[in-house]
Design an enzyme around this catalytic site. Structure first.
Site, PDB file in Angstrom:
ATOM      1  N   SER A 182       1.617   6.486   2.449  1.00 14.99           N
ATOM      2  CA  SER A 182       2.440   7.720   3.380  1.00 14.99           C
ATOM      3  C   SER A 182       3.719   8.094   2.640  1.00 14.99           C
ATOM      4  O   SER A 182       4.347   7.781   1.389  1.00 14.99           O
ATOM      5  CB  SER A 182       3.210   7.621   4.200  1.00 14.99           C
ATOM      6  OG  SER A 182       2.327   6.411   5.053  1.00 14.99           O
TER       7      SER A 182
ATOM      8  N   GLU B 205      -8.020  -1.055   7.444  1.00 13.58           N
ATOM      9  CA  GLU B 205      -6.988  -0.876   8.365  1.00 13.58           C
ATOM     10  C   GLU B 205      -7.513  -1.744   9.800  1.00 13.58           C
ATOM     11  O   GLU B 205      -6.834  -2.066  10.225  1.00 13.58           O
ATOM     12  CB  GLU B 205      -5.650   0.237   7.831  1.00 13.58           C
ATOM     13  CG  GLU B 205      -4.443  -0.157   8.993  1.00 13.58           C
ATOM     14  CD  GLU B 205      -3.795   1.009   8.508  1.00 13.58           C
ATOM     15  OE1 GLU B 205      -3.912   2.132   7.566  1.00 13.58           O
ATOM     16  OE2 GLU B 205      -2.821   0.827   8.360  1.00 13.58           O
TER      17      GLU B 205
ATOM     18  N   GLU C 236      -1.014  10.344  18.079  1.00 17.17           N
ATOM     19  CA  GLU C 236      -1.773  11.882  19.036  1.00 17.17           C
ATOM     20  C   GLU C 236      -3.150  11.757  17.294  1.00 17.17           C
ATOM     21  O   GLU C 236      -4.104  12.615  18.306  1.00 17.17           O
ATOM     22  CB  GLU C 236      -0.781  13.229  18.014  1.00 17.17           C
ATOM     23  CG  GLU C 236      -0.002  13.544  19.052  1.00 17.17           C
ATOM     24  CD  GLU C 236       1.591  12.564  19.778  1.00 17.17           C
ATOM     25  OE1 GLU C 236       1.365  11.216  18.413  1.00 17.17           O
ATOM     26  OE2 GLU C 236       2.013  11.653  20.451  1.00 17.17           O
TER      27      GLU C 236
ATOM     28  N   GLN D  25       0.660  -0.912  -0.059  1.00 20.42           N
ATOM     29  CA  GLN D  25       0.182  -0.164  -0.043  1.00 20.42           C
ATOM     30  C   GLN D  25       0.803   1.250   0.379  1.00 20.42           C
ATOM     31  O   GLN D  25       1.537   1.835   0.989  1.00 20.42           O
ATOM     32  CB  GLN D  25      -0.780  -0.307   1.356  1.00 20.42           C
ATOM     33  CG  GLN D  25      -1.573   1.599   1.735  1.00 20.42           C
ATOM     34  CD  GLN D  25      -1.760   1.635   2.836  1.00 20.42           C
ATOM     35  OE1 GLN D  25      -2.471   0.594   3.541  1.00 20.42           O
ATOM     36  NE2 GLN D  25      -1.874   2.843   3.495  1.00 20.42           N
TER      37      GLN D  25
END
Lengths: 406, 364
Positions: free
Chosen positions: A131, A246, A375, A128
């Site tokens: 990013s 995911e 976060e 995949q």
């Protein structure tokens, strides 16, 4: 309330359990020495093929896609039984868990027919490609571009943190096809041949010493328009399908990661300057805290499974999983090393429990980032579960090329 | 797998939430703090049959499962309802678990119809844990003191720990009998009344055994975990609501990660605690051997969640949250009442680890 299978699930579990006992016997224990890359790939493919022949792949996929057309509970029951063995599955987790569901949801019919069956059979490995160096948590900020040229698209750019890219045959890639549109609008997803000209995967060495992921460079890579997934400009929506899969696929504690029981076993062997570690109140409090986090996540998952078993959508409780698991692993490992004082720092000849905790300390730093940082996950809980307003995103509605310039 | 409350328990929870949303909550807590009388609310709660929920039909009750007591404890905690319901439910568990048929017949019908208010007490004012009792029973009378005991001023029956010839166990003490003095004690919680009981050769009827006392502590811990979950959820909801409306530096404070991540952490701690509490509720109803560890984990995790939610709720409100007129204080103070009510996280963490050690030793 009960923790038993429904009669139907129990039958499926017994069948899966018997099949695993007959076919996964050599994986009862972890390998004495880690596999070489070649050995890992060979064994992963062989295991996927064996499962495929026996009807244990694509358990929840539609039958028309070569799946079994069964419920999420069946898939979970099989995974639970499979996790009793140290079988190599990670090579196919991303492809079958995330990429191929995206392909058969958004792909054109002949493309679906071409790619789904070989992936399910273990013949082709997928990765995949999302990013990028400048787009991690802010995934929609990707810059890899795709430009239309006749019936093809030409892709240029760089991806990073791509798990198994160096072992993959195909990937799904998000690209920017309209830099003048706002950042979530100008994206398009494609299937890309990882062996094609202009694709170069370079393994990255992690802080832990391992190499699971890559940086991948695309230079003038041509992709046919037939390999587009979803409409031009709909790449963000398509990516959300992948990420939804995911979220279903990951979350729990990595199987075989050390837990509170490891901490108890280790503490039983240690004498501190104020007596046996297991007699120290602070040690016992930390063991209790570890138990509460470890078992609390398991119980949270059981709540989600119960909803699935009743045909309901699991509640938001599942969203806490990774944020708890990763930080608990780190804290628990650090405490175990503290208990060992200087011994916790030495890796030569470390006792096997301590060695696992040292490994867990290194791995957890990555786990707190991978698949959504602590976060970002807290943002998701606060915004989607509790309904708090989203972070201010000054670039959200600007043309992407204007906000990048700023 | 069906790891959730039964439909019956969920229906009761809905009924309780609806009623208490209307008739209780921080506003009512404030009137009680200011000296108001909550007896009419208690009468309504009795009429709804909640104290009778767990009492067998043969003793004039409804005979529901222990899940009913769990959901009632949670909703009472959420609404801060100033009624002796949780004490009554804990005392009922003691009678159900440890009472002889005669003891049950003597007390349960009155608990069910509201003519008897029952409370439980172990504390003796000092630093001891629930495992220790200095109050002594010799023959059939008790000497010593118990403090603080929640809701005792209005109560007729107390289930108290004391040390007798067999060790530390529970006793039934008729608070209307001779040798019992009940005096108010002030605590950090200004809504829930607490008393000191002085027992000077008060008549004491043994209830179960020393082992039975610990079996009851497990069950009381499960109910208290649900109460804490309810109270913590209300504190979280209050904090989240304020973060959605308060504006600072030109935007809602809930947009700031410093605020929203605190809220997310409240949710995370609450969900972990809820998993443990449900597990403990299952173990309680099933009589499973895991109850000791499950109850301890539920108690520790729920107190952890409550302390965090109650403390950070004040913080998210800022200065206004620290005023007397803010409702934040009710959760902040109730947190301490729940810790004091059944032993601290330290005690229950220790009990959890000991039960894990015993389980490991048995498996070895």
């Amino acid at each position: 309330m009960d923790f038993n299978d429904t009669p139907e699930d129990a039958v499926y579990r017994a069948k899966a359990s018997a099949w695993l006992a007959a076919n996964a016997g050599e994986y009862r224990n972890p390998p004495a020495i880690p596999y070489s890359r070649e050995e890992f790939v060979r064994r992963s493919r062989a295991w996927q093929k064996a499962k495929h022949a026996a009807g244990y792949t694509g358990i929840t996929w539609p039958m028309a896609m070569g799946g079994q057309g069964l419920s999420p509970m069946h898939s979970i029951v099989f995974s639970q039984e499979q996790s009793r063995y140290h079988v190599p599955t990670s090579l196919f987790d991303i492809g079958l868990g995330m990429c191929l569901p995206t392909v058969f949801t958004h792909g054109q019919p002949d493309v679906v027919a071409r790619y789904v069956a070989p992936a399910l059979a273990g013949d082709e490995v997928w990765c995949q490609l999302f990013s990028e160096p400048a787009a991690g948590s802010d995934l929609a900020g990707i810059r890899t571009k795709a430009v239309k040229d006749g019936d093809d698209w030409v892709i240029d750019g760089q991806k990073v943190w791509t798990t198994n890219a160096h072992l993959s045959d195909y990937g799904i890639i998000v690209t920017r096809t309209d830099p003048s549109a706002p950042k979530h609008k100008g994206l398009t997803m494609f299937i890309v041949d990882m062996h094609g000209p202009g694709v170069e995967a370079r393994p990255l060495k992690q802080m832990s010493g391992g190499s699971d992921f890559n940086e991948v460079f695309f230079t003038g890579v041509r992709v046919s328009d037939s390999h587009r997934l979803g409409a031009v400009g709909d790449g963000w929506k398509v990516a959300l399908t992948t990420l939804m899969h995911e979220r279903l696929a990951v979350g729990g504690k990595p199987s075989h990661a050390p837990g509170y029981a490891t901490l108890m076993a280790l503490a039983a062997t240690i004498d501190t300057d104020t007596g046996p570690a297991m007699a120290q109140r602070d040690v016992r409090q930390r063991i209790a805290a570890s138990y509460i986090a470890d078992e609390g996540i398991k119980l949270t998952q059981m709540r989600a499974l119960s909803a699935l078993a009743k045909g309901q959508v699991p509640g938001p409780e599942q969203s806490i999983s990774k944020v708890v698991v990763a930080k608990t692993m780190q804290d628990m490992a650090a405490f175990a090393m503290d208990l060992n004082e200087a011994g916790g720092f030495v890796t030569t000849g470390a006792d096997p429990d301590l060695a696992r905790l040292q490994g867990s300390y290194m791995a957890s730093a990555g786990l707190r980032i991978a698949g959504g940082t602590d976060e970002i996950l807290r943002n998701i809980i606060a915004e989607r579960v509790l309904g708090l307003p989203g972070d201010l995103r000054p670039d959200k509605d600007l043309p992407f090329n204007a906000s990048v310039a700023a | 797998m069906d790891f959730d409350f039964s439909d019956d328990a969920k229906a009761l929870r809905e009924q309780a939430r609806k009623f208490l949303d209307e008739r209780s909550g921080p506003k009512v807590a404030r009137t009680v703090m200011d000296g108001g009388d909550a007896t009419p609310l208690w009468r309504e709660v009795v009429d709804l049959g909640w104290p009778a929920a767990r009492v067998p039909e043969a003793n004039g009750g409804v005979g529901m499962s222990s899940e009913a007591a769990c959901v009632l404890a949670e909703e009472t905690g959420r609404s801060l309802a100033p009624v002796p319901l949780i004490q009554s439910l804990m005392a009922t568990e003691a009678l159900l678990l440890l009472g002889t048929a005669a003891q049950q017949a003597r007390w349960l019908p009155g608990i069910a119809d509201g003519s008897i208010i029952a409370v439980t007490g172990w504390a003796e004012g000092g630093a001891a844990s629930p495992a220790v009792a200095h109050a002594r029973v010799s023959g059939d009378t008790m000497r010593g003191s118990k403090s603080p005991v929640a809701d005792a001023a209005a109560a007729h029956l107390a289930v108290l720990s004391a040390t007798g010839s067999n060790g530390t166990q529970l006793y039934l003490v008729d608070l209307t009998g001779p040798g019992v003095a009940v005096t108010p004690v002030a605590t950090l919680d200004l809504v829930r009344p607490h008393s000191a009981l002085t027992l000077a050769d008060a008549s004491a009827d043994p209830l179960g055994t020393p082992d039975g006392y610990h079996d009851w502590l497990d069950r009381a811990a499960v109910l208290s975990a649900f109460e804490a979950l309810g109270t913590a959820t209300a504190a979280m909801d209050m904090a989240v609501a304020y973060a959605k409306e308060r504006v600072a530096f030109g935007q809602k404070i809930g947009r700031y990660q410093g605020v929203k991540h605190k809220c997310a952490d409240m949710f995370i701690k609450l969900e972990l605690a809820r998993g443990h509490a449900l597990h403990a509720a299952w173990a309680m109803e099933a009589g499973a051997p895991e109850l000791r560890q499950a109850a301890a984990a539920a108690r520790v995790a729920s107190l952890e969640a409550l302390a965090f939610c109650a403390e950070e709720n004040v913080q998210i409100h800022g200065g206004i949250g620290y005023t007397w007129d803010s409702d934040c204080q009710f959760y902040y103070r109730r947190n301490r009442a729940l810790v004091a009510g059944l032993g601290s996280r330290t005690f229950w963490s220790e009990r959890l680890v000991r039960s894990l050690e015993q389980r490991n030793a048995a498996a070895a």
